[in-house]
Enzyme design. Structure first.
Site, PDB file in Angstrom:
ATOM      1  N   LYS A 156       0.842  -1.208   0.000  1.00  0.00           N
ATOM      2  CA  LYS A 156       0.000   0.000   0.000  1.00  0.00           C
ATOM      3  C   LYS A 156       0.876   1.256   0.000  1.00  0.00           C
ATOM      4  CE  LYS A 156      -1.134   2.308   3.367  1.00  0.00           C
ATOM      5  NZ  LYS A 156      -2.271   2.211   4.271  1.00  0.00           N
ATOM      6  N   LYS A 201       5.058  13.700  14.629  1.00  0.00           N
ATOM      7  CA  LYS A 201       3.668  14.030  14.947  1.00  0.00           C
ATOM      8  C   LYS A 201       3.361  13.692  16.406  1.00  0.00           C
ATOM      9  CE  LYS A 201       1.800  13.478  10.264  1.00  0.00           C
ATOM     10  NZ  LYS A 201       0.764  12.812   9.439  1.00  0.00           N
ATOM     11  N   GLN A 230     -10.248  12.249   7.981  1.00  0.00           N
ATOM     12  CA  GLN A 230     -10.183  11.190   8.989  1.00  0.00           C
ATOM     13  C   GLN A 230     -11.146  11.444  10.134  1.00  0.00           C
ATOM     14  OE1 GLN A 230      -9.815   7.783  10.625  1.00  0.00           O
ATOM     15  NE2 GLN A 230      -8.939   8.241   8.621  1.00  0.00           N
TER      16      GLN A 230
END
Length: 317
Positions: A67, A227, A139
């Protein structure tokens, strides 16, 4: 070779039907039944973008999955989608490409939403009724959809820095469930039964002392180095820390910041798959603070690709 577009893929997905496949993928990953190489990650600082490459093989499957997913949050200024990508399904027997799922990141978005809802359902108090969603991007929408599908008793509050984006999200979700805007993040966090953070933040946005006993938090934003959404003091306060993959989360998840500071140890973490296999390791007290740190794993991508292809085959004459 099978080739499916985003719209064709979306038409084949049912959230409630896909959830058990994601749960089984978590279990298999925790049991060592999935080959999960380290995540490939490329950053493009000049464009505030990044690319994730996740791939893996479920033992016994005749195929494996690669992916590629990109995130370029400035794209909305250009009238382009913020996320894009593709999923390749390849024979584990011959190496031939079996399917190309040009999902434009929809499979990643949906499996991330389902992962969040599965974690919340496993860890939140059984009498939870309110969920705070932090973020206004795609999201955030997927988290609302998935939580509403798996935990239909919930009502949702949304907080974001941009009031126009909050309003658009609420309008988009109005036909699915009850969603309202919350003006103050601190007070909303104190009142929520469940807090779901779905942002690209690089600095903590939830303070440790905002969270009340009994709260569950699902954090899905820290999917790449740099993050962070949760204060490290909040990680230290948690009674139960759940991760999707310990090695990955210790590298770049929410728990990585606390681990590098020596606040927590690897043994403090429980993987989602282990929790699903042994639910008694989860919440045992209504006042416990529980946190799920989800960075996204290839086992989920395998499950989603398999589910889409199975649904496609069922429709063939």
């Amino acid at each position: 070779m099978i080739s499916l577009t985003r719209s064709e893929i979306e038409a084949l997905i049912d959230l409630r039907a896909a959830a058990p496949a994601i749960e089984q993928a978590y279990r298999a990953a925790s049991e060592g039944e999935v080959t999960l190489p380290p995540v490939g990650h490329i950053t493009f600082p000049e464009h505030a973008g990044d690319c994730h490459i996740k791939y893996g093989h479920m033992k016994g499957d005749r195929t494996f999955v690669i992916k590629v997913a990109t995130g370029f949050p400035r794209n909305d200024q250009k009238g382009l989608p913020n996320g894009n990508g593709i999923v390749l399904v390849i024979s584990a027997e011959t190496g031939a490409v079996q399917a190309m799922l040009h999902d434009e990141m929809v499979l990643t978005d949906i499996r991330t939403g389902l992962g969040g809802a599965i974690a919340s359902r496993a860890l939140a108090r059984t009498n939870s009724r309110t969920a705070l969603i932090i973020g206004t991007g795609l999201q955030a929408r997927r988290q609302i959809e998935a939580h509403a599908a798996l935990m239909p008793a919930l009502s949702f509050g949304v907080w974001g820095r941009d009031s126009d984006k909050v309003a658009r999200l609420i309008a988009d979700m109005s036909g699915i469930c009850e969603v309202t805007a919350v003006p103050d993040l601190q007070s909303a966090t104190r009142q929520a039964d469940i807090v779901v953070s779905a942002t690209g933040s690089t600095a903590p946005i939830i303070a440790a002392d905002w969270v009340q006993p009994g709260t569950h938090i699902t954090a899905v934003g820290a999917d790449a180095p740099g993050k962070q959404e949760l204060d490290t003091g909040l990680i230290a306060r948690a009674d139960i820390l759940v991760v999707d993959l310990a090695s990955q989360c210790l590298d770049h998840g929410e728990v990585s910041h606390a681990a590098r500071s020596g606040i927590i140890a690897p043994d403090d973490l429980i993987e989602v798959g282990a929790l699903l296999r042994t639910p008694e390791r989860g919440r045992s007290d209504e006042r416990q603070i529980t946190i799920a740190d989800l960075t996204g794993i290839a086992a989920q991508d395998i499950a989603m690709a398999n589910a889409v292809l199975a649904a496609w085959e069922d429709q063939q004459p």
